[in-house]
Structures are given as structure tokens and as C-alpha cells.
Design an enzyme around this catalytic site. Structure first.
Site, PDB file in Angstrom:
ATOM      1  N   CYS A  17      67.546  25.609  68.252  1.00  0.00           N
ATOM      2  CA  CYS A  17      67.446  25.382  69.691  1.00  0.00           C
ATOM      3  C   CYS A  17      68.784  25.612  70.393  1.00  0.00           C
ATOM      4  O   CYS A  17      69.120  26.744  70.695  1.00  0.00           O
ATOM      5  CB  CYS A  17      66.858  24.011  69.986  1.00  0.00           C
ATOM      6  SG  CYS A  17      66.276  23.854  71.699  1.00  0.00           S
ATOM      7  N   HIS A 127      61.964  23.929  67.014  1.00  0.00           N
ATOM      8  CA  HIS A 127      62.466  22.819  66.196  1.00  0.00           C
ATOM      9  C   HIS A 127      61.667  22.666  64.905  1.00  0.00           C
ATOM     10  O   HIS A 127      60.684  21.921  64.877  1.00  0.00           O
ATOM     11  CB  HIS A 127      62.406  21.507  66.990  1.00  0.00           C
ATOM     12  CG  HIS A 127      63.410  21.436  68.077  1.00  0.00           C
ATOM     13  ND1 HIS A 127      64.658  20.903  67.890  1.00  0.00           N
ATOM     14  CD2 HIS A 127      63.360  21.859  69.360  1.00  0.00           C
ATOM     15  CE1 HIS A 127      65.343  20.988  69.020  1.00  0.00           C
ATOM     16  NE2 HIS A 127      64.577  21.571  69.923  1.00  0.00           N
TER      17      HIS A 127
END
Length: 139
Positions: A17, A127
């Protein structure tokens, strides 16, 4: 890591991320874009033709993982910055990367979601450490 790769040494770098964003920004300052509507959303990955041969998802032993990631909402996203596939492909500073997957945000805007390079650089805009079902309502 890049210097180690020139000596044929392994020094892998992983970005998740913000780490994806950091890696893109370090290698291609100004390439990141804003305004993506991809906060708190899980989705299936849109795998590219590079996925089958990729280090992360390639090989026959990964076929179930590839299938699940491509058909089920397992990739949890939580970002408003990213980079569109066309912009990524056009930026020569990012040419060492293969785009392994892309996605579209809630508005249909595409973004690169998984990249890897032969220089042992790997990054995901999603994620993998998040359990996609951890926030399910109690029965």
C-alpha cells in the site's frame, strides 16, 4: 537493492500500500496520482498476462492462489493515491517492472495493483496481510 541486483545478489524489497506508493515515488517522482476511490474495499485482482510467469503468483503450484485472487474479493484496498496502468506503462522510469495485476476503483478508474521486477522489487497496492473477512458481522 538495485546495487545488489547488479552484483547478482538477492536483496528483496517489499512494499504494501503506502510502500507501493513510496517505491513508485522514489523511482519516478511525480508519477503517483490522487483521487482514487479505493478506500475500505475488497475486490478480486484483474491479473495481467504477466501473472502466470511472475515470481509472486507464477507457476503451476500457485494456480489455485491465482484463481482465488482473480475470482474472489480477497484483495483489501484502502488508498486514494495510485497510478493508472497507461501512465505506469508510459513512464520509462518504471520500465523495469512487470504489472502483474490491475483493478478499478468504485468509479471505474483503473489502477496498478501488483508489480514486480527482476531486481527483486515487489509491491502491492492492496493489503495481503488483511483478512478480507475480519470485519464480518457476528451471526
Amino acid at each position: 537493492a538495485l546495487e545488489a541486483a547488479t552484483r547478482n545478489e538477492s536483496f528483496p524489497v517489499w512494499g504494501t500500500c503506502l510502500g507501493f506508493e513510496w517505491l513508485v515515488e522514489i523511482l519516478a517522482p511525480g508519477a503517483l496520482q490522487t483521487g482514487f476511490d479505493a478506500e475500505n474495499i475488497s475486490m478480486a485482482l484483474e491479473l495481467t498476462s504477466k501473472a502466470v510467469a511472475s515470481y509472486l503468483l507464477g507457476g503451476a503450484y500457485q494456480s489455485k492462489l491465482r484463481s482465488d485472487l482473480a475470482t474472489q474479493p480477497l484483495a483489501m484496498n484502502n488508498h486514494y493515491r495510485g497510478i493508472e496502468p497507461a501512465r505506469f506503462a508510459a513512464d520509462r522510469r518504471l520500465a523495469s517492472f512487470d504489472v502483474v495485476s490491475t483493478n478499478k476503483d468504485r468509479q471505474g478508474r483503473p489502477f496498478v495493483s501488483t508489480i514486480e521486477s527482476s531486481q527483486n522489487l515487489y509491491a502491492v497496492q492492496w493489503h495481503p496481510e488483511k483478512n478480507a473477512f475480519e470485519n464480518a458481522l457476528a451471526g
